[in-house]
Design a protein around this motif. Sequence first.
Motif, PDB file in Angstrom:
ATOM      1  N   ASP A 184       7.848  17.151 -57.109  1.00  0.00           N
ATOM      2  CA  ASP A 184       6.857  17.510 -56.092  1.00  0.00           C
ATOM      3  C   ASP A 184       6.189  18.845 -56.392  1.00  0.00           C
ATOM      4  OD1 ASP A 184       9.389  18.585 -55.687  1.00  0.00           O
ATOM      5  OD2 ASP A 184       8.923  19.080 -53.606  1.00  0.00           O
ATOM      6  N   ALA A 208       5.176   0.212 -51.158  1.00  0.00           N
ATOM      7  CA  ALA A 208       6.350   0.819 -50.546  1.00  0.00           C
ATOM      8  C   ALA A 208       7.013  -0.221 -49.657  1.00  0.00           C
ATOM      9  CB  ALA A 208       5.949   2.037 -49.734  1.00  0.00           C
ATOM     10  N   TYR A 249      12.451   1.005 -57.480  1.00  0.00           N
ATOM     11  CA  TYR A 249      13.400   2.125 -57.421  1.00  0.00           C
ATOM     12  C   TYR A 249      13.340   2.754 -56.039  1.00  0.00           C
ATOM     13  CZ  TYR A 249       8.899   4.091 -58.834  1.00  0.00           C
ATOM     14  OH  TYR A 249       7.568   4.365 -58.931  1.00  0.00           O
ATOM     15  N   PHE A 294      12.817   5.454 -53.275  1.00  0.00           N
ATOM     16  CA  PHE A 294      11.914   6.598 -53.224  1.00  0.00           C
ATOM     17  C   PHE A 294      11.905   7.107 -51.788  1.00  0.00           C
ATOM     18  CE2 PHE A 294       8.104   9.075 -53.408  1.00  0.00           C
ATOM     19  CZ  PHE A 294       7.923   9.395 -54.739  1.00  0.00           C
ATOM     20  N   GLY A 295      12.684   8.118 -51.517  1.00  0.00           N
ATOM     21  CA  GLY A 295      12.811   8.592 -50.140  1.00  0.00           C
ATOM     22  C   GLY A 295      13.385   7.494 -49.274  1.00  0.00           C
ATOM     23  N   HIS A 306      10.027   1.834 -53.941  1.00  0.00           N
ATOM     24  CA  HIS A 306       8.727   1.683 -54.600  1.00  0.00           C
ATOM     25  C   HIS A 306       8.793   0.490 -55.537  1.00  0.00           C
ATOM     26  CE1 HIS A 306       6.528   5.738 -53.859  1.00  0.00           C
ATOM     27  NE2 HIS A 306       6.781   5.054 -52.757  1.00  0.00           N
ATOM     28  N   GLU A 354       5.874  11.744 -59.324  1.00  0.00           N
ATOM     29  CA  GLU A 354       7.185  11.208 -59.648  1.00  0.00           C
ATOM     30  C   GLU A 354       7.093   9.749 -60.116  1.00  0.00           C
ATOM     31  OE1 GLU A 354      10.100  12.145 -56.784  1.00  0.00           O
ATOM     32  OE2 GLU A 354      11.659  10.974 -57.760  1.00  0.00           O
ATOM     33  N   ASP A 355       6.216   8.989 -59.418  1.00  0.00           N
ATOM     34  CA  ASP A 355       6.015   7.604 -59.850  1.00  0.00           C
ATOM     35  C   ASP A 355       5.502   7.561 -61.282  1.00  0.00           C
ATOM     36  OD1 ASP A 355       6.596   6.136 -57.342  1.00  0.00           O
ATOM     37  OD2 ASP A 355       4.963   7.389 -56.594  1.00  0.00           O
ATOM     38  N   ILE A 374       8.331   8.302 -63.663  1.00  0.00           N
ATOM     39  CA  ILE A 374       9.233   7.156 -63.818  1.00  0.00           C
ATOM     40  C   ILE A 374       8.579   6.088 -64.701  1.00  0.00           C
ATOM     41  CG2 ILE A 374      10.306   5.255 -62.557  1.00  0.00           C
ATOM     42  CD1 ILE A 374      10.733   7.347 -60.271  1.00  0.00           C
TER      43      ILE A 374
END
Lengths: 303, 369
Positions: A191, A226, A249, A251-252, A256, A291-292, A295
Motif C-alpha cells: 500500500d 472481489a 487469493y 485480499f482483506g 480476489h 498488490e494485485d 501478485i
Amino acid sequence: MIQFTNISKSFDEVKAVRNVSLSIDEGQLFGFIGPDGAGKTTLFRMLNSLLIADEGSIELFGLDPHKDYKKVRQIIGYMPGKFSLYYDLSIEENLNFFATVFGTTIEENYHLIEDIYKQIEPFKKRHAGKLSGGMKQKLALCCALIHKPKLLLLDEPTTGVDAVSRREFWDMLKSLKSKGITIVVSTPYMDEAGMCDSVALMQNGQIHAVESPKAIVDNFQKELLAVKCNDMYKALLTLRNYENCYNVYPFGEYLHYIDKRDSKPIEDINDCLLKHDLQEIEINPVKPDIEDCFIELTRKLSV
Amino acid sequence: MRILISLLQKEFLQIFRNKTLLPLIFVLPLVQLIVLVNAATMDMKNIRITVVDMNLSSTSRLLVSKLEASPFFEVGDMLINKQMGIDYLQDNKTDILLYMPQEMEQTLTKEGVVKVQIIADAIDASKAQLAFGYLTNIIQETHMQVMLEQQKLQNVKRISTNSSFWFNPDLNYKYYMLPGVLVILVTLIGLFLSALNLVREKEIGTAEQINVTPIKKYQFILGKLIPFLIIGLFELTLGLLAGKLIYGLPFSGSLLVLYSFASIYLIAVLGLGLLISTLSQTQQQVMMVSFFFMLIFILLSGAFTAVENMPELAQKLNVFNPVYYFMNAIRMILIKGAVFAELASEFRSISIYACISVTLAVLSYRKTN
C-alpha cells in the motif's frame, strides 16, 4: 541520477541480487517494493558503500560507491532497517554526535529537520532506547538528514510502525522531496507503493518492473472480481478448483478472483459457489491496486 | 580532531551511564586486592603436625617444644601409637606425622645415630616438601643442641651463615603478590572492556550507522582505545593507593617510569582486545577468545609461580606475552626501585607489541564487507 548496471551479489550459495539494472532520477521518491528476502537491503548496502557488488557497476551522482566511498558517505543519509542509534544517549546527544561526525552542526542544517525534530524536541533529554517506535524512527531520520545529504536511503523505515505514524512518515518524506532531496525507500508494504513517484517491484533478487505506481496499475489487463460469502475458506478452495480460475487469493475481507476468460463471469462463479452450498454470496468487479499487480507479476514469473 | 573528541565524549557518556559497569570499575580493584592478595599467599604457616612419641625422653620433649615454638607448625595431639597417627593422616586430621621410636635417646647417646620417621600427606606436593624441609631443619637443630649439651662437639669446626634479604627484607609475600594482582586487574579491565565494547556496537547495529559516516578507521579505534586507557590507568592508581593504605606497599621506584610503562602496556592490551573484537561477531565469541588469552597470559606471566621453574617452551612463549613484561616491570619498579635504563629491554618489547597490536586492530576493522 543513480544507475545500477547488471548488479549481482551472492552470499555463499545464496544469490541475493541477480543482474539488476535500473536508474533512478534525481529528485525522485523511489520505492523498492518486495517481500522479505527479496534483496532490497543488499541492494541498499551496495549503494551506500557497505557492500561491494560481485558484478556490475553502480553510479551515484557520477560517483562509484566502491571507489569514491569517502565522497559517497558524505552525500548519503542512510537509515538502516534496524534502529541503530545509541540507546544510552539522549535524542539531543545522538543528533549532536552524528552532526559532529559529519563535520557539521545541528544549527547549520536545522531547516531540514525542523519539522520532524519539533515533534520529538519535548523529549530531547530522553535516552533513545526509551523512545517509542515512531519517535525512534523520527530521530533516526533526523540523524540521517543532519548533514544535508543529496540522497536519503531508507531501508524499511515503516516496518513495525503503526498505521498513523506510517502515514505521517510518508508525509514527511514528501516534504523532504520538495526540498530537493532524492529519496530511495524500501518497504514490504504494497500500500505504500502508491506514495512513490516510481517503484521497482523486487523478488528473489530480481527487479520485475520499474514504473510509476499508476502505470503499473494501468498495465493490469485482467478483470478483477472481489468475492465475499459466508465461508471464505471454503470459497477459496472451491474457486481454486474451478476450471476457469486463473488466480484467486485472499485480499482483506474479500477474495480476489481472476478468470481465464475475458468475459465477465460473475454469473458462472455465483453458480459455482451456490453449487457448493455457499451463501450470502457477493461478487463485484474491482479496480486492481498495486498488490494485485505484484501478485500477478510474481505469478507470471513463477509459471 | 573534532570527530575524535566527539567520539570520546560519546564513549565516556556511555560508560558513566552504564549502571553495571561503573560499580565494577570502582569495586573490582578493591575486592581483588583485599581477597586475592591474601588468598594467593605462598607463605607456609600452620602446618598441622602430629607427633607419635614412643620415647618420652628429654630429647623428644626438646624436639616437641621446638616444634611448638615454630611459626610453621601447629602441634596437634601427642600420640603413643603409630597406627593412630597413620589413621590421623588417612582422615585428613593432620598434614605430617613425626614418629620417634622407643629407645631414641638411648640409641642416640650410645651410637650417635638414631632414626626417626616423617610421613607427610603429599597431595599438595610443594606443601609436603616445604613441611618436610622445615621439619628436617628443626630436627637438625635439636640434634646440634643435644650434641653441644653433651659436650661431644667441642672441637667441631662450623660454618656460620649470615643471611640478609635484599629488596624485601621482611620476606613479605604480599609485596610480591600485590603488584601481580594489580597487573591482572589492569589487564582484565583493559582487555575485556575494550573488546566487549566494540563488538557490542556490531551487535546493536550502531556500527552499521557509524560505517556510513566519514569517520576514519584510526579515529574509530582511537575513540575506543583512549577511554579504556584512561580507565586502566585510573584502576592502577586506585590499586596502588589501596595497596599503600592496606598493605603498606613500598614505592621504591619512580612513579613516572611505572605509569609510562603501564600506558604502553595498556595500549598493547587494548589493541589486542580491539583486534579480537574486530574479528568477532558476538559478545560471546569475544568472551571466549579473550578468556582463552587471559588465562594463558596470566598463568605464564609468573603472577603466581616463578617463570624460571616453567618448562623451556613456556618460557619462550612468554616472548609473546605482554603480561609477562608488565609483571616483571611493575615488581622491579615498586620493590626493587628499578629505573628506566634497567627496564630498557622490557620497554622495547612492550612498545613493539603495542605498535603491532594497534596496527592490526586498525587494519582488521572493516567498514565494508
